[in-house]
Structures are given as C-alpha cells and as structure tokens.
Design a protein around this motif. Sequence first.
Motif, PDB file in Angstrom:
ATOM      1  N   SER A   1      -6.585  80.561  25.315  1.00  0.00           N
ATOM      2  CA  SER A   1      -6.377  79.319  24.586  1.00  0.00           C
ATOM      3  C   SER A   1      -6.312  79.633  23.097  1.00  0.00           C
ATOM      4  CB  SER A   1      -7.545  78.370  24.875  1.00  0.00           C
ATOM      5  OG  SER A   1      -7.596  77.363  23.888  1.00  0.00           O
ATOM      6  N   LEU A   2      -5.380  78.998  22.400  1.00  0.00           N
ATOM      7  CA  LEU A   2      -5.252  79.209  20.957  1.00  0.00           C
ATOM      8  C   LEU A   2      -5.438  77.893  20.231  1.00  0.00           C
ATOM      9  CD1 LEU A   2      -2.006  81.413  20.854  1.00  0.00           C
ATOM     10  CD2 LEU A   2      -4.378  82.178  21.051  1.00  0.00           C
ATOM     11  N   CYS A   3      -6.070  77.981  19.072  1.00  0.00           N
ATOM     12  CA  CYS A   3      -6.135  76.801  18.223  1.00  0.00           C
ATOM     13  C   CYS A   3      -5.552  77.138  16.854  1.00  0.00           C
ATOM     14  CB  CYS A   3      -7.580  76.326  18.087  1.00  0.00           C
ATOM     15  SG  CYS A   3      -7.701  74.878  17.019  1.00  0.00           S
ATOM     16  N   TYR A   4      -4.551  76.385  16.443  1.00  0.00           N
ATOM     17  CA  TYR A   4      -3.910  76.588  15.140  1.00  0.00           C
ATOM     18  C   TYR A   4      -4.231  75.445  14.203  1.00  0.00           C
ATOM     19  CZ  TYR A   4      -1.044  80.534  16.571  1.00  0.00           C
ATOM     20  OH  TYR A   4      -0.609  81.757  16.981  1.00  0.00           O
ATOM     21  N   ARG A   5      -4.427  75.784  12.946  1.00  0.00           N
ATOM     22  CA  ARG A   5      -4.613  74.758  11.914  1.00  0.00           C
ATOM     23  C   ARG A   5      -3.330  74.663  11.089  1.00  0.00           C
ATOM     24  NH1 ARG A   5     -10.259  74.242   9.496  1.00  0.00           N
ATOM     25  NH2 ARG A   5     -10.311  73.127  11.493  1.00  0.00           N
ATOM     26  N   ILE A   6      -2.746  73.496  11.072  1.00  0.00           N
ATOM     27  CA  ILE A   6      -1.507  73.281  10.309  1.00  0.00           C
ATOM     28  C   ILE A   6      -1.847  72.516   9.040  1.00  0.00           C
ATOM     29  CG2 ILE A   6       0.863  72.424  10.373  1.00  0.00           C
ATOM     30  CD1 ILE A   6       0.671  72.340  13.413  1.00  0.00           C
ATOM     31  N   ASN A   7      -1.487  73.104   7.934  1.00  0.00           N
ATOM     32  CA  ASN A   7      -1.754  72.482   6.650  1.00  0.00           C
ATOM     33  C   ASN A   7      -0.453  71.877   6.129  1.00  0.00           C
ATOM     34  OD1 ASN A   7      -2.537  71.892   4.068  1.00  0.00           O
ATOM     35  ND2 ASN A   7      -3.554  73.842   3.706  1.00  0.00           N
ATOM     36  N   TYR A   8      -0.392  70.555   6.104  1.00  0.00           N
ATOM     37  CA  TYR A   8       0.796  69.871   5.584  1.00  0.00           C
ATOM     38  C   TYR A   8       0.543  69.461   4.135  1.00  0.00           C
ATOM     39  CZ  TYR A   8       2.120  69.193  10.530  1.00  0.00           C
ATOM     40  OH  TYR A   8       2.446  69.375  11.852  1.00  0.00           O
ATOM     41  N   ARG A   9       1.539  69.630   3.303  1.00  0.00           N
ATOM     42  CA  ARG A   9       1.413  69.179   1.919  1.00  0.00           C
ATOM     43  C   ARG A   9       2.816  69.126   1.305  1.00  0.00           C
ATOM     44  NH1 ARG A   9      -2.961  70.681  -1.813  1.00  0.00           N
ATOM     45  NH2 ARG A   9      -3.308  72.617  -0.647  1.00  0.00           N
TER      46      ARG A   9
ATOM     47  N   ASN B   1      -1.173  59.929   5.838  1.00  0.00           N
ATOM     48  CA  ASN B   1      -1.670  60.372   7.129  1.00  0.00           C
ATOM     49  C   ASN B   1      -0.746  59.864   8.235  1.00  0.00           C
ATOM     50  OD1 ASN B   1      -3.640  61.758   8.641  1.00  0.00           O
ATOM     51  ND2 ASN B   1      -4.490  59.784   9.277  1.00  0.00           N
ATOM     52  N   GLU B   2      -0.213  58.681   8.009  1.00  0.00           N
ATOM     53  CA  GLU B   2       0.659  58.075   9.011  1.00  0.00           C
ATOM     54  C   GLU B   2       1.920  58.919   9.248  1.00  0.00           C
ATOM     55  OE1 GLU B   2       2.079  54.340   7.736  1.00  0.00           O
ATOM     56  OE2 GLU B   2       2.549  53.648   9.767  1.00  0.00           O
ATOM     57  N   GLU B   3       2.567  59.329   8.155  1.00  0.00           N
ATOM     58  CA  GLU B   3       3.804  60.111   8.345  1.00  0.00           C
ATOM     59  C   GLU B   3       3.501  61.475   8.962  1.00  0.00           C
ATOM     60  OE1 GLU B   3       6.084  61.743   4.907  1.00  0.00           O
ATOM     61  OE2 GLU B   3       4.317  61.273   3.683  1.00  0.00           O
ATOM     62  N   ILE B   4       2.357  62.057   8.582  1.00  0.00           N
ATOM     63  CA  ILE B   4       2.027  63.366   9.151  1.00  0.00           C
ATOM     64  C   ILE B   4       1.662  63.230  10.631  1.00  0.00           C
ATOM     65  CG2 ILE B   4       0.490  65.376   9.004  1.00  0.00           C
ATOM     66  CD1 ILE B   4       2.583  65.136   6.715  1.00  0.00           C
ATOM     67  N   ASN B   5       1.014  62.120  10.979  1.00  0.00           N
ATOM     68  CA  ASN B   5       0.728  61.888  12.396  1.00  0.00           C
ATOM     69  C   ASN B   5       2.002  61.863  13.220  1.00  0.00           C
ATOM     70  OD1 ASN B   5      -2.021  61.905  12.476  1.00  0.00           O
ATOM     71  ND2 ASN B   5      -2.249  59.696  12.109  1.00  0.00           N
ATOM     72  N   LYS B   6       3.029  61.247  12.661  1.00  0.00           N
ATOM     73  CA  LYS B   6       4.313  61.199  13.376  1.00  0.00           C
ATOM     74  C   LYS B   6       4.878  62.602  13.556  1.00  0.00           C
ATOM     75  CE  LYS B   6       6.002  56.629  12.059  1.00  0.00           C
ATOM     76  NZ  LYS B   6       6.494  56.124  10.778  1.00  0.00           N
ATOM     77  N   ILE B   7       4.810  63.368  12.481  1.00  0.00           N
ATOM     78  CA  ILE B   7       5.299  64.740  12.562  1.00  0.00           C
ATOM     79  C   ILE B   7       4.513  65.532  13.589  1.00  0.00           C
ATOM     80  CG2 ILE B   7       5.448  66.921  11.277  1.00  0.00           C
ATOM     81  CD1 ILE B   7       6.239  65.333   8.820  1.00  0.00           C
ATOM     82  N   GLN B   8       3.185  65.396  13.517  1.00  0.00           N
ATOM     83  CA  GLN B   8       2.325  66.137  14.417  1.00  0.00           C
ATOM     84  C   GLN B   8       2.596  65.757  15.881  1.00  0.00           C
ATOM     85  OE1 GLN B   8       0.563  68.628  13.726  1.00  0.00           O
ATOM     86  NE2 GLN B   8      -1.080  68.865  15.231  1.00  0.00           N
ATOM     87  N   LYS B   9       2.887  64.495  16.096  1.00  0.00           N
ATOM     88  CA  LYS B   9       3.199  64.034  17.456  1.00  0.00           C
ATOM     89  C   LYS B   9       4.463  64.738  17.950  1.00  0.00           C
ATOM     90  CE  LYS B   9       3.820  59.762  20.127  1.00  0.00           C
ATOM     91  NZ  LYS B   9       5.283  59.480  20.141  1.00  0.00           N
ATOM     92  N   ARG B  10       5.474  64.812  17.102  1.00  0.00           N
ATOM     93  CA  ARG B  10       6.725  65.491  17.492  1.00  0.00           C
ATOM     94  C   ARG B  10       6.497  66.987  17.708  1.00  0.00           C
ATOM     95  NH1 ARG B  10      11.003  64.308  13.197  1.00  0.00           N
ATOM     96  NH2 ARG B  10      12.201  65.750  14.498  1.00  0.00           N
TER      97      ARG B  10
END
Length: 418
Positions: free
Chosen positions: A379-387, A395-404
């Motif tokens: 199992s892998l866990c990645y941390r994605i840093n958006y900026r 947070n809303e727009e990043i949630n959409k991106i993260q969902k995709r």
Amino acid sequence: AKSSNSFQEGTHYELDDQTNISPSILSKLSRNLHLQPHHPLFILRTQIEQHFPHFSYFNTFSPIVTVQKNFDDLGFPKEHPGRNKTDSYYINKQIMLRTHTSAHQLELFSKRNKKFLISGDVYRRDEIDSSHYPIFHQMEGAQIFNIQNAEQEISEDKKYLISLNLTTSKITPLRDNNEVNDDTIISANNPIQSCHPIEQVNFTIQHLKFSLNSLIKKLFVNYDENLKIRWIDAYFPFTSPSWEMEIFFKGKWLEICGCGIIEQEILNKAGQNDKIGWAFGLGLERIAMVLFDIPDIRLFWSHDNRFLNQFNNFNDNKIIKFQPFSKFPPCIKDISFWLNDQDFHENNFCEIIRNIAEDLVEDVKLIDEFVHPKTKKRSLCYRINYRSMDRTVTNEEINKIQKRVREDVTEKLNVTLR
Ligand code: PHE
C-alpha cells in the motif's frame, strides 16, 4: 485500431500502442521560452553563446524527432531504460519528443559543422517537485578538431579562450584539481577509446574542461567568486570518457552538465573520421534557478508579469535576484491505495496528476509505504501539495481536482483506493 491526430500544424502522425503523449504536454510545445526576449532562459542562453563566439548556433530545431535520432544514432542499447514509456514521451513507435539536445549532434556533424551550440526544450516523464518539470531546456555544445594536429589547434584555441575570460580580474585561474590528472585517464570504468592516440585525447579533454570551467566561472562571476566545481566520472552511450560537472550550492553538489569525448562511431557515421572532439549538455533551468534565485521550476512557465518583468533590465554587470512575490497558501491532499500488481510506476502516477491539475500541483511525495503481513500486498500513501503561483486556490476547486485524480488513478493504474 489506429487513429490520427495533428500535433503540429500541417503534420499528421499515426498513433499506436506506444503513444503516451498528453494534451498538457502538447500545449507547451509552442512556448519556446529560450527564444522569448528577457526570459531568464533566453538571457542564460545568450550569455552562453557569448562565451563561444565562433560557434554556430541552432535554436529552432523542432523537439519532435525520430527515435532513430534521439537514441539509435547515438548508440543507445535497445534495453536502455531511457527508452521506456515510463521515462519518455512517444507520439508513436517511430516519433518522440526529444529527451535531450544530443538528438541533433549526428545531423550537424554530417553537415560538416565543427563547433556548434544547440538550445531547445527537452521532455522527460518525471517525478513532481520544485526542481522537476516534464519539460526543461538544454544547451548542447560540441567542438571537433583534426585528429592529426589537435594539439596545435587546441593550444591556439585555448590561448584565445584565456584572452577572452581572464580579462576580468574577478575570474581566478583554474585550480590544479580542475585540470585533467592521470587518474581520470586511466580509470577502467571511464576509459578513453582505443582508437584515440593518448596525447590527442588528453588535449581534447583539457580543452573541454577548460571551456566548461571558464564558462561556469564567467556565468557565476558576480555570484560567487569561489564557486566550487567538481567533475565526476559518468556514463553516456555517445561519449567516452564521460563526466558530470557539479557545482556546490546550498550545501549540496548540484549536477548541471553531462559531457565527454564523442564516440568515434558517431563522427565516422557523419563522415568525420579524421576528427576528434568533445560534447556537453547543460541543464539551463538548474543554472538559472541558482543564478537568479528562482525557487520553483514552474515559474519559468508563468505568464505573470510580476515574474517576467523582473528580468527586463538584465545586463551582465548587475546581478538579478528574483524577488519572490508572496507565496499563496497550499492545499494538501493525501491519497492511498493498494497495488494489485508489480507494474506501478511513480512517473505514470505523477503524469495523471499533472494532466488534471497542470501547474497547480507543486509537489508529490511518497509519505508512507506498507506491506500487508498476510496478503503481502503493498500500500502506498502519497501527499499531493497543490498551490498556485499567482492566486489562492480554494479547497472546493482542489477537491474537484482531487476527485478526478482519484477516478483517473483507479481507471488507469491497477490499484485499489483505500
Ligand atoms: N545528453 C546528455 C543528457 O541529457 C548530456 C550530454 C551531452 C552528455 C553531450 C555528453 C555529451 O543527459
């Protein structure tokens, strides 16, 4: 099933099962940052050109090249990892985006060029962080001499180089450890080519080291008078011996250049059997980031005038230091998944994120790895840093991106989200 697509105006390419190029990469093909006046990469390119005034300059070769040019002509073995789809961008089995400017060497030697510089955008699938971007810029340099009288040609050229560079008192003469020593020559892992007379290679190596060391010292003259440079043995299929040049920066050795003595096979193929010579490939972003203090490689692609205008008044005697505009807050998201097979490759994962988030993704890091004691599944866990570099993301727009991202990862990689 074959489909067709137009990547460049007027040209159609067949797609096949080797195709792995994405729209976000294609959209960058026409940017030509190294040709955009006042851009830091343009400034650096012209500074390097000034150091090699008698060379021919080639700055407008298309990055779309044949696999033949990028790999085969340069003697890359069939199983070389650089050829993998996880590492390079293919339009189809025969056509790719160049991974280095060396792709144009054979052509230029064949056209009887004896000294030239090539600059251009190069493409590599890679991880995501502040110093990695799937496109960067290289400057290739090469010079060849008559093998019979290389010594004379080189010493005349060296005199010229010295007169060019040592006029500024700030440039100190090269230290001994920058000169070729016997260790370099006889190292079994980094041999000279058996067809080369030892004297002539020795001169050629010295000339290469002199040319590059003096270039780097000149570029950094206002920056750090005592800049530390080191050369370490390396391997490239198209040079032998080969080195990487590193500079000491912020407590670490930073690789900025690959170089070496050109494989004679290549010169022979070009009909230059009676020549011997060197080649180098410099990474322009790396050097520009150090010189101008640019903290994030995405800034080179910025359309923001707060970035671009800072380089408008560049002149050689003044140091330009990029003044960062305030950093906007990041938005951090984690994603974890089970791997269902051994095929997972981090570059494929990063490519999916890049295609969706484009330049809003700053960094992707593996933060946890775990093997189930019974099933042995990983199992892998990645941390994605958006900026964003020019605004605050919601947070809303990043949630959409993260969902995709989550959807695409499930669809394209054989993994199970947790
Ligand atoms: N093309 C090599 C790279 O991209 C650099 C290089 C150029 C090495 C010329 C040797 C000679 O890594």
